[in-house]
Design a protein around this motif. Structure first.
Motif, PDB file in Angstrom:
ATOM      1  N   LEU A  40       0.833  -1.198   0.000  1.00  0.00           N
ATOM      2  CA  LEU A  40       0.000   0.000   0.000  1.00  0.00           C
ATOM      3  C   LEU A  40       0.868   1.248   0.000  1.00  0.00           C
ATOM      4  CD1 LEU A  40      -2.827  -0.721   2.592  1.00  0.00           C
ATOM      5  CD2 LEU A  40      -3.088  -0.378   0.144  1.00  0.00           C
ATOM      6  N   ILE A  41       0.413   2.251  -0.699  1.00  0.00           N
ATOM      7  CA  ILE A  41       1.114   3.528  -0.783  1.00  0.00           C
ATOM      8  C   ILE A  41       0.298   4.558   0.008  1.00  0.00           C
ATOM      9  CG2 ILE A  41       1.967   5.319  -2.323  1.00  0.00           C
ATOM     10  CD1 ILE A  41       3.396   2.657  -2.675  1.00  0.00           C
ATOM     11  N   LEU A  42       0.955   5.262   0.933  1.00  0.00           N
ATOM     12  CA  LEU A  42       0.282   6.225   1.792  1.00  0.00           C
ATOM     13  C   LEU A  42       0.740   7.652   1.500  1.00  0.00           C
ATOM     14  CD1 LEU A  42       0.603   4.441   5.265  1.00  0.00           C
ATOM     15  CD2 LEU A  42      -1.249   4.256   3.603  1.00  0.00           C
ATOM     16  N   THR A  43      -0.146   8.595   1.742  1.00  0.00           N
ATOM     17  CA  THR A  43       0.229  10.005   1.677  1.00  0.00           C
ATOM     18  C   THR A  43       1.109  10.317   2.883  1.00  0.00           C
ATOM     19  OG1 THR A  43      -1.654  10.716   2.998  1.00  0.00           O
ATOM     20  CG2 THR A  43      -1.973  10.612   0.592  1.00  0.00           C
ATOM     21  N   ALA A  44       1.739  11.483   2.871  1.00  0.00           N
ATOM     22  CA  ALA A  44       2.566  11.894   4.008  1.00  0.00           C
ATOM     23  C   ALA A  44       1.717  11.992   5.272  1.00  0.00           C
ATOM     24  CB  ALA A  44       3.250  13.225   3.706  1.00  0.00           C
ATOM     25  N   ARG A  45       0.505  12.495   5.160  1.00  0.00           N
ATOM     26  CA  ARG A  45      -0.391  12.613   6.321  1.00  0.00           C
ATOM     27  C   ARG A  45      -0.693  11.234   6.905  1.00  0.00           C
ATOM     28  NH1 ARG A  45      -3.241  16.748   7.806  1.00  0.00           N
ATOM     29  NH2 ARG A  45      -3.172  17.741   5.774  1.00  0.00           N
ATOM     30  N   ASP A  46      -1.019  10.280   6.043  1.00  0.00           N
ATOM     31  CA  ASP A  46      -1.321   8.927   6.499  1.00  0.00           C
ATOM     32  C   ASP A  46      -0.079   8.234   7.049  1.00  0.00           C
ATOM     33  OD1 ASP A  46      -3.996   9.205   5.833  1.00  0.00           O
ATOM     34  OD2 ASP A  46      -3.746   8.305   3.855  1.00  0.00           O
ATOM     35  N   ALA A  47       1.074   8.494   6.436  1.00  0.00           N
ATOM     36  CA  ALA A  47       2.327   7.905   6.915  1.00  0.00           C
ATOM     37  C   ALA A  47       2.666   8.423   8.306  1.00  0.00           C
ATOM     38  CB  ALA A  47       3.464   8.199   5.940  1.00  0.00           C
TER      39      ALA A  47
ATOM     40  N   PHE B 147       0.428   6.694  10.695  1.00  0.00           N
ATOM     41  CA  PHE B 147       0.879   5.307  10.835  1.00  0.00           C
ATOM     42  C   PHE B 147       2.049   5.226  11.823  1.00  0.00           C
ATOM     43  CE2 PHE B 147       3.437   1.657   9.646  1.00  0.00           C
ATOM     44  CZ  PHE B 147       2.495   0.666   9.408  1.00  0.00           C
ATOM     45  N   LEU B 148       2.977   6.191  11.727  1.00  0.00           N
ATOM     46  CA  LEU B 148       4.145   6.209  12.603  1.00  0.00           C
ATOM     47  C   LEU B 148       3.849   6.794  13.981  1.00  0.00           C
ATOM     48  CD1 LEU B 148       6.808   7.459  10.029  1.00  0.00           C
ATOM     49  CD2 LEU B 148       6.562   5.123  10.928  1.00  0.00           C
ATOM     50  N   GLY B 149       2.719   7.490  14.106  1.00  0.00           N
ATOM     51  CA  GLY B 149       2.357   8.105  15.375  1.00  0.00           C
ATOM     52  C   GLY B 149       3.140   9.380  15.663  1.00  0.00           C
ATOM     53  N   ILE B 150       3.509  10.092  14.604  1.00  0.00           N
ATOM     54  CA  ILE B 150       4.256  11.349  14.762  1.00  0.00           C
ATOM     55  C   ILE B 150       3.542  12.458  14.008  1.00  0.00           C
ATOM     56  CG2 ILE B 150       6.489  10.189  15.073  1.00  0.00           C
ATOM     57  CD1 ILE B 150       7.148  10.876  12.155  1.00  0.00           C
ATOM     58  N   PRO B 151       3.791  13.721  14.383  1.00  0.00           N
ATOM     59  CA  PRO B 151       3.163  14.822  13.635  1.00  0.00           C
ATOM     60  C   PRO B 151       3.752  14.958  12.232  1.00  0.00           C
ATOM     61  CG  PRO B 151       4.473  15.661  15.498  1.00  0.00           C
ATOM     62  CD  PRO B 151       4.554  14.176  15.529  1.00  0.00           C
ATOM     63  N   MET B 152       2.957  15.514  11.332  1.00  0.00           N
ATOM     64  CA  MET B 152       3.415  15.677   9.946  1.00  0.00           C
ATOM     65  C   MET B 152       4.662  16.536   9.839  1.00  0.00           C
ATOM     66  SD  MET B 152       0.473  15.934   7.066  1.00  0.00           S
ATOM     67  CE  MET B 152       1.538  16.813   5.977  1.00  0.00           C
ATOM     68  N   TRP B 153       4.763  17.575  10.673  1.00  0.00           N
ATOM     69  CA  TRP B 153       5.933  18.450  10.585  1.00  0.00           C
ATOM     70  C   TRP B 153       7.208  17.677  10.908  1.00  0.00           C
ATOM     71  CZ3 TRP B 153       9.105  18.966  14.712  1.00  0.00           C
ATOM     72  CH2 TRP B 153       8.588  18.717  15.992  1.00  0.00           C
ATOM     73  N   LEU B 154       7.115  16.714  11.826  1.00  0.00           N
ATOM     74  CA  LEU B 154       8.297  15.929  12.181  1.00  0.00           C
ATOM     75  C   LEU B 154       8.674  14.989  11.031  1.00  0.00           C
ATOM     76  CD1 LEU B 154      10.506  15.082  14.104  1.00  0.00           C
ATOM     77  CD2 LEU B 154       8.858  13.576  15.238  1.00  0.00           C
ATOM     78  N   LEU B 155       7.691  14.383  10.399  1.00  0.00           N
ATOM     79  CA  LEU B 155       7.974  13.528   9.249  1.00  0.00           C
ATOM     80  C   LEU B 155       8.653  14.339   8.152  1.00  0.00           C
ATOM     81  CD1 LEU B 155       7.762  10.764   7.885  1.00  0.00           C
ATOM     82  CD2 LEU B 155       5.476  11.434   7.094  1.00  0.00           C
ATOM     83  N   GLY B 156       8.177  15.555   7.904  1.00  0.00           N
ATOM     84  CA  GLY B 156       8.801  16.430   6.911  1.00  0.00           C
ATOM     85  C   GLY B 156      10.236  16.770   7.277  1.00  0.00           C
ATOM     86  N   ARG B 157      10.464  17.062   8.544  1.00  0.00           N
ATOM     87  CA  ARG B 157      11.828  17.389   8.991  1.00  0.00           C
ATOM     88  C   ARG B 157      12.750  16.176   8.824  1.00  0.00           C
ATOM     89  NH1 ARG B 157      12.719  19.615  14.913  1.00  0.00           N
ATOM     90  NH2 ARG B 157      11.813  21.458  13.947  1.00  0.00           N
TER      91      ARG B 157
ATOM     92  N   ARG C  19      12.437  13.778   6.713  1.00  0.00           N
ATOM     93  CA  ARG C  19      12.648  13.587   5.270  1.00  0.00           C
ATOM     94  C   ARG C  19      13.703  14.564   4.749  1.00  0.00           C
ATOM     95  NH1 ARG C  19       7.613  14.159   3.676  1.00  0.00           N
ATOM     96  NH2 ARG C  19       7.810  16.360   3.182  1.00  0.00           N
ATOM     97  N   ARG C  20      13.583  15.835   5.110  1.00  0.00           N
ATOM     98  CA  ARG C  20      14.542  16.853   4.650  1.00  0.00           C
ATOM     99  C   ARG C  20      15.951  16.586   5.165  1.00  0.00           C
ATOM    100  NH1 ARG C  20      10.045  19.820   5.629  1.00  0.00           N
ATOM    101  NH2 ARG C  20      10.709  20.479   7.698  1.00  0.00           N
ATOM    102  N   ASN C  21      16.060  16.032   6.373  1.00  0.00           N
ATOM    103  CA  ASN C  21      17.373  15.751   6.964  1.00  0.00           C
ATOM    104  C   ASN C  21      17.932  14.387   6.549  1.00  0.00           C
ATOM    105  OD1 ASN C  21      17.255  18.187   8.285  1.00  0.00           O
ATOM    106  ND2 ASN C  21      16.564  17.314  10.217  1.00  0.00           N
ATOM    107  N   GLY C  22      17.167  13.641   5.745  1.00  0.00           N
ATOM    108  CA  GLY C  22      17.617  12.328   5.306  1.00  0.00           C
ATOM    109  C   GLY C  22      17.587  11.276   6.401  1.00  0.00           C
ATOM    110  N   GLU C  23      16.773  11.500   7.445  1.00  0.00           N
ATOM    111  CA  GLU C  23      16.707  10.593   8.582  1.00  0.00           C
ATOM    112  C   GLU C  23      15.417   9.781   8.636  1.00  0.00           C
ATOM    113  OE1 GLU C  23      17.056  13.243  11.861  1.00  0.00           O
ATOM    114  OE2 GLU C  23      19.085  13.863  11.336  1.00  0.00           O
ATOM    115  N   GLY C  24      14.471  10.092   7.780  1.00  0.00           N
ATOM    116  CA  GLY C  24      13.169   9.449   7.833  1.00  0.00           C
ATOM    117  C   GLY C  24      13.105   8.177   7.013  1.00  0.00           C
TER     118      GLY C  24
END
Length: 72
Positions: free
Chosen positions: A12-19, A22-32, A34-39
């Protein structure tokens, strides 16, 4: 869940919001992350569309699993 259903679920492919949910973290943290290459591994379609595969999110969580001192 049968084998076919499990494979279908993991692909299954999820949007960033759904991802993020799924991970139980806020979207801003997932974005950070991703930008830092740590996600988790993500897929970019064009300039703005970001997607995550469930199997990649599960691998990301598994790699960060820790146990407390009292765990056996």
């Amino acid at each position: 869940m049968g084998d076919g259903e499990a494979v279908k679920y993991k692909s299954l492919i999820l949007t960033a919001r759904d991802a993020a949910a799924f991970l139980g973290i806020p979207m801003w943290l997932l974005g950070r992350l991703r930008r830092n290459g740590e996600g988790p591994t993500y897929y970019r379609y064009g300039r703005k569309i970001i997607r995550y595969r469930v199997s990649d999110l599960e691998e990301y969580l598994k790699a960060r699993e820790t146990r407390g001192k009292g765990a056996r």
